[in-house]
Enzyme design. Structure first.
Site, short mmCIF file in Angstrom:
data_model
loop_
_atom_site.label_atom_id
_atom_site.label_comp_id
_atom_site.label_asym_id
_atom_site.label_seq_id
_atom_site.Cartn_x
_atom_site.Cartn_y
_atom_site.Cartn_z
N LYS A 289 0.89 -1.27 0.12
CA LYS A 289 -0.13 -0.08 0.10
C LYS A 289 0.92 1.15 -0.14
CE LYS A 289 -4.08 2.07 2.54
NZ LYS A 289 -4.67 1.88 3.66
N SER B 33 -9.94 1.71 2.63
CA SER B 33 -8.91 2.42 1.72
C SER B 33 -7.79 1.59 0.96
CB SER B 33 -8.38 3.50 2.40
OG SER B 33 -7.28 3.09 3.56
N SER C 251 -10.10 -0.58 6.80
CA SER C 251 -9.49 -0.42 5.36
C SER C 251 -8.75 -1.65 4.81
CB SER C 251 -8.36 0.65 5.39
OG SER C 251 -9.42 1.90 5.14
N1 GLN Z 1 -13.15 4.18 5.96
C1 GLN Z 1 -12.57 4.56 7.02
C2 GLN Z 1 -12.30 6.10 6.97
O1 GLN Z 1 -12.40 6.63 5.73
C3 GLN Z 1 -11.45 3.91 7.23
C4 GLN Z 1 -10.18 4.23 6.82
C5 GLN Z 1 -9.12 3.24 7.32
O2 GLN Z 1 -9.19 2.10 7.93
N2 GLN Z 1 -7.86 3.69 6.94
O3 GLN Z 1 -11.63 6.42 7.82
#
Ligand code: GLN
Length: 454
Positions: free
Chosen positions: A60, A135, A159
Protein backbone atom coordinates in the site's frame (compact mmCIF):
# COMPACT_ATOMS: atom_id res chain seq x y z
CA UNK A 1 10.93 -22.97 -10.92
CA UNK A 2 12.92 -19.74 -10.93
CA UNK A 3 12.11 -16.60 -9.01
CA UNK A 4 12.66 -14.59 -12.20
CA UNK A 5 9.85 -16.56 -13.86
CA UNK A 6 7.49 -16.04 -10.94
CA UNK A 7 8.24 -12.32 -10.85
CA UNK A 8 7.96 -12.17 -14.65
CA UNK A 9 4.51 -13.80 -14.41
CA UNK A 10 3.38 -11.24 -11.89
CA UNK A 11 4.57 -8.34 -14.06
CA UNK A 12 2.95 -9.70 -17.21
CA UNK A 13 -0.30 -10.22 -15.33
CA UNK A 14 -0.15 -6.58 -14.28
CA UNK A 15 0.43 -5.54 -17.90
CA UNK A 16 -2.51 -7.67 -18.94
CA UNK A 17 -5.14 -6.56 -16.40
CA UNK A 18 -4.07 -3.41 -14.61
CA UNK A 19 -5.33 -1.18 -17.42
CA UNK A 20 -8.79 -2.30 -16.24
CA UNK A 21 -8.26 -2.81 -12.50
CA UNK A 22 -5.88 0.11 -11.74
CA UNK A 23 -4.58 -1.50 -8.57
CA UNK A 24 -1.05 -0.12 -8.86
CA UNK A 25 0.26 3.42 -8.60
CA UNK A 26 3.77 2.35 -9.52
CA UNK A 27 5.38 -0.85 -10.69
CA UNK A 28 8.94 -1.55 -9.74
CA UNK A 29 9.75 -3.68 -12.77
CA UNK A 30 13.49 -3.27 -13.12
CA UNK A 31 14.27 -3.42 -9.42
CA UNK A 32 11.95 -6.45 -8.95
CA UNK A 33 13.71 -8.30 -11.73
CA UNK A 34 17.11 -7.50 -10.26
CA UNK A 35 15.95 -8.75 -6.90
CA UNK A 36 14.61 -11.92 -8.53
CA UNK A 37 17.92 -12.55 -10.27
CA UNK A 38 19.76 -12.12 -6.97
CA UNK A 39 17.41 -14.62 -5.29
CA UNK A 40 17.93 -17.11 -8.10
CA UNK A 41 21.64 -16.81 -7.56
CA UNK A 42 21.22 -17.30 -3.85
CA UNK A 43 19.11 -20.40 -4.50
CA UNK A 44 21.92 -21.90 -6.54
CA UNK A 45 24.47 -21.32 -3.79
CA UNK A 46 22.68 -22.24 -0.56
CA UNK A 47 19.65 -23.96 0.96
CA UNK A 48 18.92 -21.02 3.18
CA UNK A 49 15.70 -19.37 2.11
CA UNK A 50 13.47 -16.81 3.74
CA UNK A 51 9.92 -17.77 4.69
CA UNK A 52 8.47 -15.89 1.70
CA UNK A 53 11.21 -16.73 -0.74
CA UNK A 54 10.63 -15.19 -4.18
CA UNK A 55 6.97 -14.31 -3.63
CA UNK A 56 5.70 -11.21 -5.49
CA UNK A 57 4.01 -8.66 -3.23
CA UNK A 58 2.25 -5.32 -3.49
CA UNK A 59 2.57 -2.64 -0.83
CA UNK A 60 0.00 0.00 0.00
CA UNK A 61 1.35 3.39 -0.95
CA UNK A 62 1.29 4.77 2.59
CA UNK A 63 4.03 2.34 3.69
CA UNK A 64 7.57 3.65 3.18
CA UNK A 65 9.73 1.94 0.58
CA UNK A 66 13.27 3.26 0.27
CA UNK A 67 13.88 4.92 -3.09
CA UNK A 68 10.38 4.02 -4.31
CA UNK A 69 7.86 6.84 -4.48
CA UNK A 70 5.40 6.71 -1.60
CA UNK A 71 2.52 9.04 -2.37
CA UNK A 72 -0.36 8.11 -0.03
CA UNK A 73 -2.31 8.71 -3.26
CA UNK A 74 -1.99 12.44 -2.55
CA UNK A 75 -0.76 15.28 -4.73
CA UNK A 76 1.18 16.67 -1.79
CA UNK A 77 3.44 13.58 -1.76
CA UNK A 78 3.40 12.89 -5.50
CA UNK A 79 7.21 13.23 -5.67
CA UNK A 80 8.14 11.84 -2.25
CA UNK A 81 10.90 9.22 -2.18
CA UNK A 82 11.54 7.84 1.30
CA UNK A 83 15.12 7.46 2.49
CA UNK A 84 14.35 4.37 4.56
CA UNK A 85 12.01 1.38 4.60
CA UNK A 86 9.16 0.79 6.99
CA UNK A 87 10.04 -1.96 9.48
CA UNK A 88 7.50 -4.32 7.87
CA UNK A 89 9.18 -3.81 4.48
CA UNK A 90 12.56 -4.60 6.06
CA UNK A 91 11.07 -7.78 7.55
CA UNK A 92 9.63 -8.84 4.20
CA UNK A 93 12.96 -8.15 2.49
CA UNK A 94 14.67 -10.34 5.05
CA UNK A 95 12.14 -13.08 4.28
CA UNK A 96 13.08 -12.79 0.56
CA UNK A 97 9.73 -11.49 -0.72
CA UNK A 98 9.91 -9.29 -3.84
CA UNK A 99 8.29 -5.84 -3.99
CA UNK A 100 6.46 -5.61 -7.32
CA UNK A 101 4.90 -2.21 -6.81
CA UNK A 102 2.90 0.22 -4.75
CA UNK A 103 -0.86 -0.12 -4.48
CA UNK A 104 -3.52 2.52 -4.94
CA UNK A 105 -5.56 3.71 -1.96
CA UNK A 106 -7.83 6.48 -0.76
CA UNK A 107 -5.77 9.61 -0.14
CA UNK A 108 -4.04 9.26 3.25
CA UNK A 109 -6.19 6.15 3.85
CA UNK A 110 -9.35 8.22 4.23
CA UNK A 111 -12.19 6.49 2.46
CA UNK A 112 -14.06 3.28 1.83
CA UNK A 113 -14.07 3.01 -1.96
CA UNK A 114 -10.72 4.14 -3.41
CA UNK A 115 -12.56 7.00 -5.09
CA UNK A 116 -10.59 9.44 -2.90
CA UNK A 117 -7.28 8.58 -4.57
CA UNK A 118 -6.02 11.74 -6.26
CA UNK A 119 -4.57 9.64 -9.12
CA UNK A 120 -7.16 7.09 -10.23
CA UNK A 121 -9.99 4.86 -9.07
CA UNK A 122 -9.20 1.17 -8.55
CA UNK A 123 -11.93 -1.13 -9.87
CA UNK A 124 -13.31 -4.30 -8.33
CA UNK A 125 -11.94 -7.27 -10.32
CA UNK A 126 -15.29 -9.10 -9.94
CA UNK A 127 -17.16 -6.28 -11.65
CA UNK A 128 -15.23 -3.27 -12.88
CA UNK A 129 -18.28 -0.99 -12.55
CA UNK A 130 -17.95 -1.45 -8.80
CA UNK A 131 -15.54 -0.18 -6.15
CA UNK A 132 -12.98 -2.50 -4.57
CA UNK A 133 -13.64 -0.97 -1.15
CA UNK A 134 -11.12 1.13 0.71
CA UNK A 135 -8.89 2.46 1.72
CA UNK A 136 -6.59 -0.50 0.85
CA UNK A 137 -8.62 -1.14 -2.32
CA UNK A 138 -5.55 -1.35 -4.57
CA UNK A 139 -3.95 -3.93 -2.28
CA UNK A 140 -7.09 -6.09 -2.22
CA UNK A 141 -7.74 -5.81 -5.98
CA UNK A 142 -4.10 -6.67 -6.77
CA UNK A 143 -4.44 -9.97 -4.90
CA UNK A 144 -7.96 -10.74 -6.16
CA UNK A 145 -6.92 -10.24 -9.79
CA UNK A 146 -3.83 -12.44 -9.44
CA UNK A 147 -1.34 -9.62 -10.01
CA UNK A 148 0.60 -10.42 -6.84
CA UNK A 149 0.51 -13.27 -4.36
CA UNK A 150 -0.03 -11.07 -1.36
CA UNK A 151 -0.10 -7.46 -0.34
CA UNK A 152 0.06 -5.22 2.68
CA UNK A 153 -2.72 -2.86 3.64
CA UNK A 154 -3.41 -0.65 6.64
CA UNK A 155 -6.57 -0.67 8.70
CA UNK A 156 -7.61 2.37 10.74
CA UNK A 157 -11.35 1.71 10.69
CA UNK A 158 -11.76 -1.24 8.35
CA UNK A 159 -9.44 -0.47 5.46
CA UNK A 160 -8.02 -3.99 5.20
CA UNK A 161 -11.13 -5.99 6.04
CA UNK A 162 -13.78 -4.11 4.03
CA UNK A 163 -11.84 -4.23 0.71
CA UNK A 164 -10.93 -7.87 1.42
CA UNK A 165 -14.64 -8.55 1.82
CA UNK A 166 -15.61 -6.68 -1.38
CA UNK A 167 -12.85 -8.39 -3.41
CA UNK A 168 -13.31 -11.93 -2.06
CA UNK A 169 -9.88 -12.25 -0.41
CA UNK A 170 -8.54 -12.70 3.13
CA UNK A 171 -7.50 -9.64 5.16
CA UNK A 172 -6.32 -9.39 8.77
CA UNK A 173 -6.21 -6.37 11.04
CA UNK A 174 -3.82 -7.43 13.79
CA UNK A 175 -4.15 -6.48 17.46
CA UNK A 176 -3.13 -2.88 18.06
CA UNK A 177 0.61 -3.00 18.81
CA UNK A 178 1.22 -6.42 17.25
CA UNK A 179 2.84 -5.06 14.07
CA UNK A 180 5.25 -2.13 13.91
CA UNK A 181 3.84 1.11 12.51
CA UNK A 182 7.32 2.56 11.97
CA UNK A 183 7.26 3.80 8.39
CA UNK A 184 3.49 3.78 8.04
CA UNK A 185 2.42 7.33 7.20
CA UNK A 186 0.26 8.15 10.20
CA UNK A 187 -3.44 8.95 9.82
CA UNK A 188 -4.91 8.01 13.22
CA UNK A 189 -2.05 6.60 15.29
CA UNK A 190 -4.10 5.11 18.11
CA UNK A 191 -6.27 3.04 15.78
CA UNK A 192 -4.25 1.72 12.88
CA UNK A 193 -2.31 -1.40 12.07
CA UNK A 194 -0.59 -2.78 9.00
CA UNK A 195 -1.78 -6.26 7.99
CA UNK A 196 -1.66 -8.89 5.23
CA UNK A 197 -4.10 -9.38 2.36
CA UNK A 198 -3.93 -12.83 0.72
CA UNK A 199 -5.86 -15.47 -1.19
CA UNK A 200 -5.93 -18.00 1.68
CA UNK A 201 -5.77 -18.00 5.46
CA UNK A 202 -2.58 -20.05 5.37
CA UNK A 203 -0.84 -17.47 3.16
CA UNK A 204 -2.04 -14.80 5.53
CA UNK A 205 -0.47 -16.57 8.51
CA UNK A 206 2.85 -16.82 6.63
CA UNK A 207 2.96 -13.09 5.99
CA UNK A 208 1.85 -12.29 9.52
CA UNK A 209 4.61 -14.49 10.93
CA UNK A 210 7.07 -12.30 9.05
CA UNK A 211 5.76 -8.87 10.03
CA UNK A 212 4.57 -9.38 13.63
CA UNK A 213 6.67 -8.44 16.61
CA UNK A 214 8.12 -5.75 18.79
CA UNK A 215 10.05 -2.92 17.17
CA UNK A 216 12.15 -0.49 19.16
CA UNK A 217 11.43 2.15 16.50
CA UNK A 218 7.71 2.13 17.35
CA UNK A 219 6.99 2.87 20.99
CA UNK A 220 3.40 1.62 20.59
CA UNK A 221 4.50 -1.79 19.35
CA UNK A 222 4.04 -4.39 22.07
CA UNK A 223 6.72 -6.57 23.56
CA UNK A 224 4.51 -9.65 23.60
CA UNK A 225 5.70 -13.02 22.40
CA UNK A 226 4.64 -13.99 18.86
CA UNK A 227 2.73 -17.23 18.44
CA UNK A 228 3.53 -19.76 15.77
CA UNK A 229 0.56 -18.88 13.55
CA UNK A 230 1.09 -21.75 11.16
CA UNK A 231 0.80 -24.36 13.87
CA UNK A 232 -2.56 -22.82 14.82
CA UNK A 233 -4.02 -24.02 11.51
CA UNK A 234 -5.14 -27.38 12.84
CA UNK A 235 -8.59 -27.46 11.30
CA UNK A 236 -9.98 -28.37 14.72
CA UNK A 237 -12.55 -26.07 16.29
CA UNK A 238 -14.48 -28.58 18.37
CA UNK A 239 -16.05 -27.02 21.45
CA UNK A 240 -15.01 -23.55 20.40
CA UNK A 241 -17.41 -20.88 21.73
CA UNK A 242 -18.57 -18.23 19.31
CA UNK A 243 -20.46 -15.04 20.15
CA UNK A 244 -22.71 -13.48 17.52
CA UNK A 245 -23.66 -9.88 18.32
CA UNK A 246 -27.29 -9.25 17.45
CA UNK A 247 -26.45 -5.66 16.49
CA UNK A 248 -24.25 -6.96 13.65
CA UNK A 249 -27.00 -8.84 11.86
CA UNK A 250 -29.79 -6.36 12.34
CA UNK A 251 -31.11 -3.38 10.48
CA UNK A 252 -28.91 -1.95 7.73
CA UNK A 253 -27.35 -5.31 6.85
CA UNK A 254 -28.41 -6.56 3.41
CA UNK A 255 -30.50 -9.71 3.29
CA UNK A 256 -27.99 -11.50 1.03
CA UNK A 257 -25.13 -10.70 3.39
CA UNK A 258 -27.12 -11.87 6.39
CA UNK A 259 -27.97 -15.17 4.69
CA UNK A 260 -24.35 -15.85 3.77
CA UNK A 261 -23.25 -15.20 7.35
CA UNK A 262 -26.02 -17.41 8.76
CA UNK A 263 -24.93 -20.19 6.42
CA UNK A 264 -21.33 -19.73 7.63
CA UNK A 265 -22.53 -20.07 11.23
CA UNK A 266 -24.22 -23.37 10.34
CA UNK A 267 -20.96 -24.52 8.78
CA UNK A 268 -19.03 -23.58 11.93
CA UNK A 269 -21.55 -25.60 13.92
CA UNK A 270 -21.05 -28.61 11.67
CA UNK A 271 -17.34 -28.26 12.38
CA UNK A 272 -18.05 -28.68 16.09
CA UNK A 273 -18.23 -25.11 17.37
CA UNK A 274 -21.19 -23.68 19.27
CA UNK A 275 -22.56 -20.16 19.01
CA UNK A 276 -24.83 -17.88 20.99
CA UNK A 277 -26.34 -14.51 20.39
CA UNK A 278 -24.85 -11.70 22.47
CA UNK A 279 -25.06 -7.92 22.58
CA UNK A 280 -22.42 -5.23 22.07
CA UNK A 281 -24.69 -2.36 23.07
CA UNK A 282 -22.21 0.50 22.65
CA UNK A 283 -21.16 -0.37 19.11
CA UNK A 284 -23.86 1.99 17.86
CA UNK A 285 -21.69 4.91 18.97
CA UNK A 286 -18.61 3.59 17.16
CA UNK A 287 -18.91 5.44 13.84
CA UNK A 288 -19.53 8.81 15.52
CA UNK A 289 -16.71 8.33 18.04
CA UNK A 290 -14.35 7.11 15.33
CA UNK A 291 -14.83 10.04 12.98
CA UNK A 292 -14.26 12.45 15.81
CA UNK A 293 -11.15 10.71 17.15
CA UNK A 294 -9.64 9.68 13.81
CA UNK A 295 -10.10 13.19 12.41
CA UNK A 296 -8.61 14.78 15.54
CA UNK A 297 -5.53 12.58 15.26
CA UNK A 298 -5.34 13.19 11.51
CA UNK A 299 -5.44 16.97 11.97
CA UNK A 300 -2.32 16.71 14.14
CA UNK A 301 -0.55 14.02 12.08
CA UNK A 302 -1.05 15.81 8.78
CA UNK A 303 0.34 19.11 10.09
CA UNK A 304 3.78 17.90 9.00
CA UNK A 305 2.82 18.23 5.34
CA UNK A 306 3.57 21.91 4.96
CA UNK A 307 5.31 22.00 1.58
CA UNK A 308 8.66 22.49 3.30
CA UNK A 309 9.64 19.22 4.89
CA UNK A 310 8.14 16.72 2.45
CA UNK A 311 6.78 16.49 -1.02
CA UNK A 312 5.36 19.19 -3.23
CA UNK A 313 5.90 22.90 -2.56
CA UNK A 314 4.08 25.70 -4.28
CA UNK A 315 6.85 28.10 -5.33
CA UNK A 316 7.14 31.89 -5.34
CA UNK A 317 4.70 32.74 -2.58
CA UNK A 318 5.08 36.04 -0.81
CA UNK A 319 5.66 34.61 2.68
CA UNK A 320 6.26 31.37 4.55
CA UNK A 321 2.65 31.30 5.71
CA UNK A 322 1.44 31.69 2.13
CA UNK A 323 3.71 28.82 1.07
CA UNK A 324 2.18 26.59 3.73
CA UNK A 325 -1.34 27.62 2.86
CA UNK A 326 -0.99 27.26 -0.89
CA UNK A 327 0.90 23.96 -0.69
CA UNK A 328 -1.73 22.46 1.58
CA UNK A 329 -4.69 23.93 -0.32
CA UNK A 330 -3.42 22.52 -3.59
CA UNK A 331 -1.85 19.35 -2.21
CA UNK A 332 -4.76 17.89 -0.22
CA UNK A 333 -8.03 16.59 -1.66
CA UNK A 334 -11.54 17.38 -0.39
CA UNK A 335 -11.95 14.45 2.00
CA UNK A 336 -8.58 15.09 3.63
CA UNK A 337 -9.47 18.76 4.09
CA UNK A 338 -12.84 17.79 5.54
CA UNK A 339 -11.12 15.61 8.16
CA UNK A 340 -8.47 18.22 9.01
CA UNK A 341 -11.16 20.85 9.55
CA UNK A 342 -13.35 18.55 11.61
CA UNK A 343 -10.38 17.43 13.73
CA UNK A 344 -9.06 20.94 14.25
CA UNK A 345 -12.53 22.11 15.29
CA UNK A 346 -12.98 19.22 17.72
CA UNK A 347 -9.61 19.89 19.36
CA UNK A 348 -10.01 23.64 19.61
CA UNK A 349 -10.09 25.08 23.11
CA UNK A 350 -13.46 25.06 24.79
CA UNK A 351 -14.78 22.08 22.85
CA UNK A 352 -12.73 19.34 24.47
CA UNK A 353 -15.40 18.20 26.93
CA UNK A 354 -18.18 18.25 24.37
CA UNK A 355 -16.42 16.27 21.64
CA UNK A 356 -13.01 14.67 22.13
CA UNK A 357 -13.56 13.66 25.73
CA UNK A 358 -17.05 12.31 24.99
CA UNK A 359 -15.71 10.28 22.07
CA UNK A 360 -12.94 8.82 24.25
CA UNK A 361 -15.54 7.88 26.85
CA UNK A 362 -17.60 6.13 24.18
CA UNK A 363 -14.44 4.35 23.06
CA UNK A 364 -13.85 3.03 26.58
CA UNK A 365 -17.41 1.67 26.73
CA UNK A 366 -17.04 -0.01 23.34
CA UNK A 367 -13.78 -1.66 24.40
CA UNK A 368 -15.41 -2.77 27.66
CA UNK A 369 -18.19 -4.50 25.67
CA UNK A 370 -15.58 -6.50 23.76
CA UNK A 371 -13.64 -7.40 26.91
CA UNK A 372 -16.83 -8.62 28.59
CA UNK A 373 -17.89 -10.83 25.68
CA UNK A 374 -14.40 -12.15 24.96
CA UNK A 375 -14.02 -13.20 28.60
CA UNK A 376 -16.74 -15.79 27.95
CA UNK A 377 -16.23 -16.68 24.27
CA UNK A 378 -13.25 -17.58 22.07
CA UNK A 379 -14.21 -15.40 19.14
CA UNK A 380 -16.94 -13.05 17.91
CA UNK A 381 -18.36 -13.64 14.43
CA UNK A 382 -20.43 -11.46 12.09
CA UNK A 383 -20.35 -9.86 8.65
CA UNK A 384 -17.41 -7.65 7.64
CA UNK A 385 -19.55 -5.09 5.82
CA UNK A 386 -23.29 -4.49 5.64
CA UNK A 387 -23.39 -4.75 1.84
CA UNK A 388 -21.45 -6.13 -1.09
CA UNK A 389 -19.33 -3.83 -3.32
CA UNK A 390 -21.34 -0.84 -4.54
CA UNK A 391 -21.09 0.98 -7.85
CA UNK A 392 -18.41 3.56 -8.59
CA UNK A 393 -19.99 7.00 -8.11
CA UNK A 394 -22.92 5.71 -6.06
CA UNK A 395 -21.88 7.12 -2.65
CA UNK A 396 -19.09 9.56 -3.34
CA UNK A 397 -21.24 12.67 -2.92
CA UNK A 398 -22.67 11.53 0.38
CA UNK A 399 -19.96 11.28 3.05
CA UNK A 400 -22.31 10.01 5.77
CA UNK A 401 -23.50 7.05 3.70
CA UNK A 402 -19.88 6.38 2.80
CA UNK A 403 -18.89 6.44 6.48
CA UNK A 404 -21.58 3.86 7.29
CA UNK A 405 -19.73 1.24 5.25
CA UNK A 406 -17.39 0.84 8.21
CA UNK A 407 -20.06 0.40 10.83
CA UNK A 408 -19.06 -3.26 11.41
CA UNK A 409 -15.29 -2.81 11.28
CA UNK A 410 -14.67 0.40 13.24
CA UNK A 411 -15.56 -1.00 16.70
CA UNK A 412 -12.58 -3.40 16.53
CA UNK A 413 -10.14 -0.56 15.86
CA UNK A 414 -11.56 1.36 18.81
CA UNK A 415 -11.18 -1.76 20.98
CA UNK A 416 -7.77 -2.72 19.55
CA UNK A 417 -8.74 -6.37 19.01
CA UNK A 418 -7.62 -8.50 16.03
CA UNK A 419 -10.13 -9.28 13.26
CA UNK A 420 -10.01 -11.09 9.94
CA UNK A 421 -12.29 -11.07 6.91
CA UNK A 422 -12.63 -14.37 5.00
CA UNK A 423 -14.83 -14.96 1.96
CA UNK A 424 -18.17 -16.61 2.84
CA UNK A 425 -20.10 -16.91 -0.39
CA UNK A 426 -21.81 -14.50 -2.73
CA UNK A 427 -24.75 -12.17 -2.81
CA UNK A 428 -25.92 -10.60 -6.10
CA UNK A 429 -22.96 -12.42 -7.68
CA UNK A 430 -20.46 -10.50 -5.53
CA UNK A 431 -18.29 -11.75 -2.66
CA UNK A 432 -19.41 -11.50 0.97
CA UNK A 433 -16.94 -11.39 3.87
CA UNK A 434 -17.20 -13.14 7.22
CA UNK A 435 -15.53 -11.31 10.08
CA UNK A 436 -13.89 -13.25 12.91
CA UNK A 437 -12.77 -11.21 15.91
CA UNK A 438 -10.45 -12.41 18.68
CA UNK A 439 -8.97 -11.48 22.03
CA UNK A 440 -6.02 -9.10 22.21
CA UNK A 441 -2.89 -10.80 20.82
CA UNK A 442 -4.82 -13.98 20.05
CA UNK A 443 -4.43 -13.92 16.26
CA UNK A 444 -3.84 -17.69 16.54
CA UNK A 445 -7.43 -18.48 17.43
CA UNK A 446 -8.70 -16.08 14.77
CA UNK A 447 -6.57 -17.92 12.19
CA UNK A 448 -7.62 -21.32 13.52
CA UNK A 449 -11.31 -20.56 13.06
CA UNK A 450 -10.82 -18.85 9.70
CA UNK A 451 -8.74 -21.75 8.40
CA UNK A 452 -11.17 -24.42 9.60
CA UNK A 453 -14.04 -22.55 7.99
CA UNK A 454 -12.33 -21.67 4.69
N1 GLN B 1 -13.12 4.21 5.79
C1 GLN B 1 -12.57 4.65 7.05
C2 GLN B 1 -12.14 6.09 6.94
O1 GLN B 1 -12.39 6.66 5.95
C3 GLN B 1 -11.44 3.77 7.45
C4 GLN B 1 -10.20 4.06 6.75
C5 GLN B 1 -9.07 3.19 7.18
O2 GLN B 1 -9.24 2.16 7.82
N2 GLN B 1 -7.88 3.64 6.86
O3 GLN B 1 -11.59 6.66 7.82
Amino acid sequence: LKVSDVVGESISRIKEVDGKVHAFLSVNEEEAQNQAAALDEKLAGTDERGLLFGLPMGIKDNILTKGLTTTCASQILSNFEPIHNATVVENLDQADAVTIGKCNMDEFAMGSSNENSSFKVTRNPWDTDRVPGGSSGGSAAAVASGEVLFSLGSDTGGSIRQPASYCGVVGLKPTYGRVSRFGLVAFASSLEQIGPITRTVEDNAYVMQTIAGHDKMDSTSADVEIDDYLSALTGDITDLKIAVPKEYLGEGVDEGVRESVQEALRELERLGATWEEVSLPHSKYAVAAYYLLASSEASANLARFDGIRYGVRVENESSLLETYKKSRSEGFGDEVKRRIMLGTFALSSGYYDAYYKKAQQARTLIKQDFDDILADYDVIVGPTAPTVAFKVGEQIDDPLTMYANDILTIPMNLAGVPAISVPCGFSEGLPVGLQIIGKHFDESTVYRVAHAYE
